[in-house]
Design a protein around this motif. Structure first.
Motif, PDB file in Angstrom:
ATOM      1  N   LEU A   1     -16.964  85.268  -4.649  1.00 30.29           N
ATOM      2  CA  LEU A   1     -16.525  84.094  -3.910  1.00 30.29           C
ATOM      3  C   LEU A   1     -17.503  82.921  -4.074  1.00 30.29           C
ATOM      4  O   LEU A   1     -18.518  83.043  -4.751  1.00 30.29           O
ATOM      5  CB  LEU A   1     -16.268  84.431  -2.435  1.00 30.29           C
ATOM      6  N   TYR A   2     -17.184  81.780  -3.453  1.00 29.06           N
ATOM      7  CA  TYR A   2     -17.775  80.520  -3.870  1.00 29.06           C
ATOM      8  C   TYR A   2     -19.272  80.376  -3.560  1.00 29.06           C
ATOM      9  O   TYR A   2     -20.080  80.189  -4.472  1.00 29.06           O
ATOM     10  CB  TYR A   2     -17.008  79.348  -3.250  1.00 29.06           C
TER      11      TYR A   2
ATOM     12  N   ALA B   1      -8.579  79.414  -6.224  1.00 30.27           N
ATOM     13  CA  ALA B   1      -9.310  78.574  -5.269  1.00 30.27           C
ATOM     14  C   ALA B   1      -8.842  77.130  -5.265  1.00 30.27           C
ATOM     15  O   ALA B   1      -8.928  76.457  -4.239  1.00 30.27           O
ATOM     16  CB  ALA B   1     -10.801  78.624  -5.587  1.00 30.27           C
ATOM     17  N   TYR B   2      -8.368  76.622  -6.401  1.00 25.36           N
ATOM     18  CA  TYR B   2      -8.021  75.200  -6.502  1.00 25.36           C
ATOM     19  C   TYR B   2      -6.516  74.994  -6.637  1.00 25.36           C
ATOM     20  O   TYR B   2      -6.070  73.953  -7.090  1.00 25.36           O
ATOM     21  CB  TYR B   2      -8.763  74.585  -7.691  1.00 25.36           C
TER      22      TYR B   2
ATOM     23  N   ASN C   1      -9.383  84.712  -6.339  1.00 34.69           N
ATOM     24  CA  ASN C   1      -8.176  83.993  -5.906  1.00 34.69           C
ATOM     25  C   ASN C   1      -8.019  82.695  -6.689  1.00 34.69           C
ATOM     26  O   ASN C   1      -8.838  82.362  -7.546  1.00 34.69           O
ATOM     27  CB  ASN C   1      -8.224  83.709  -4.402  1.00 34.69           C
TER      28      ASN C   1
ATOM     29  N   ASN D   1      -7.365  76.979  -0.854  1.00 35.16           N
ATOM     30  CA  ASN D   1      -8.222  76.135  -0.019  1.00 35.16           C
ATOM     31  C   ASN D   1      -7.549  74.778   0.194  1.00 35.16           C
ATOM     32  O   ASN D   1      -6.742  74.332  -0.623  1.00 35.16           O
ATOM     33  CB  ASN D   1      -9.589  75.928  -0.691  1.00 35.16           C
TER      34      ASN D   1
END
Length: 240
Positions: A89-90, A117-118, A115, A122
């Motif tokens: 994760l980030y 993410a962009y 996942n 999110n």
């Protein structure tokens, strides 16, 4: 070989459950591990520790205090004798990449993307754009390898961050935890009212529970009313 895994929390979630499954299997194959937890709950900590992997909670700090996180990760990697620091994760990923750039550890570094993410996982906005720009700069400079849990996730990060060659390692399945499927010859119940649809996962927007409910309504309009089993908990429970 020893791997230091870095993750945001050990609350129950997809990436966290994957780690709880991965650590004991790696130990069985001769790869020992330890886990660094950035913040949040520790629901899975005892399970991971029981597999022989020490669990360390990082010192409390603002999530954007990345140099502080990088320094602590480097020190922890040294104490644990880590050959690899594996981020999930980030914030664990940017902290691990910065650790390498700051020369706080000589361990190899990598990240697993879990996942999209962009693309919906999110909220869009300036904050997400900042995270994206930082990742685009840091990852190629501070990570030796990038992995994704599916081809779709790999393609997403390659396009969003300009990362070449994101390798795919699918999520594992613990076959020992699954009951044998004995009724393989039974007729399919994929259509009609006798069908049961089950969805297991956290009740959060990116999992698509609301889309599934809309689909069930379309089926009902056609006279099909399969039973729906929703397994999980989360902030969307009252609305669902």
């Amino acid at each position: 070989m020893k791997v230091l895994h870095v993750i945001d929390t050990l609350d129950v979630g997809g990436a966290e459950r994957l780690l709880a499954m991965l650590v004991p299997e790696l130990a069985r194959q001769g790869v020992s591990g330890a886990v660094a937890v950035r913040t949040g709950g520790m629901a899975l900590a005892a399970e991971i520790a029981a597999a022989g992997a020490p669990v360390h909670r990082l010192s409390p700090r603002h999530r954007w205090n990345l140099p502080g996180m990088a320094r602590e990760l480097g020190a922890l990697a040294g104490r644990e004798g880590a050959d690899v620091v594996h981020a999930h994760l980030y914030f664990p990923a940017v902290g691990t990449a910065l650790m390498r750039l700051m020369r706080r550890s000589r361990a190899a570094t990598c990240v697993t993307f879990h996942n999209l993410a962009y693309a919906g996982a999110n909220r869009e906005g300036a904050g997400l754009a900042l995270r994206k720009a930082l990742a685009r700069w840091l990852y190629p400079r501070g990570l030796d390898a990038c992995f994704a849990v599916s081809r779709a996730v790999a393609d997403h990060y390659e396009a969003a961050l300009g990362l070449p060659g994101v390798a795919v390692i699918p999520n594992p399945v613990d076959l020992a935890a699954m009951a044998p499927i004995r009724d393989a010859s039974a007729p399919s119940r994929a259509t009609g009212s006798a069908c049961v649809v089950a969805i297991a996962g956290r009740l959060v927007p990116e999992k698509g529970h609301v889309d599934l409910l809309d689909a069930m309504a379309l089926l009902a309009a056609q006279g099909l009313e399969p039973r729906l089993e929703i397994i999980g908990d989360g902030p969307l429970l009252p609305a669902i």
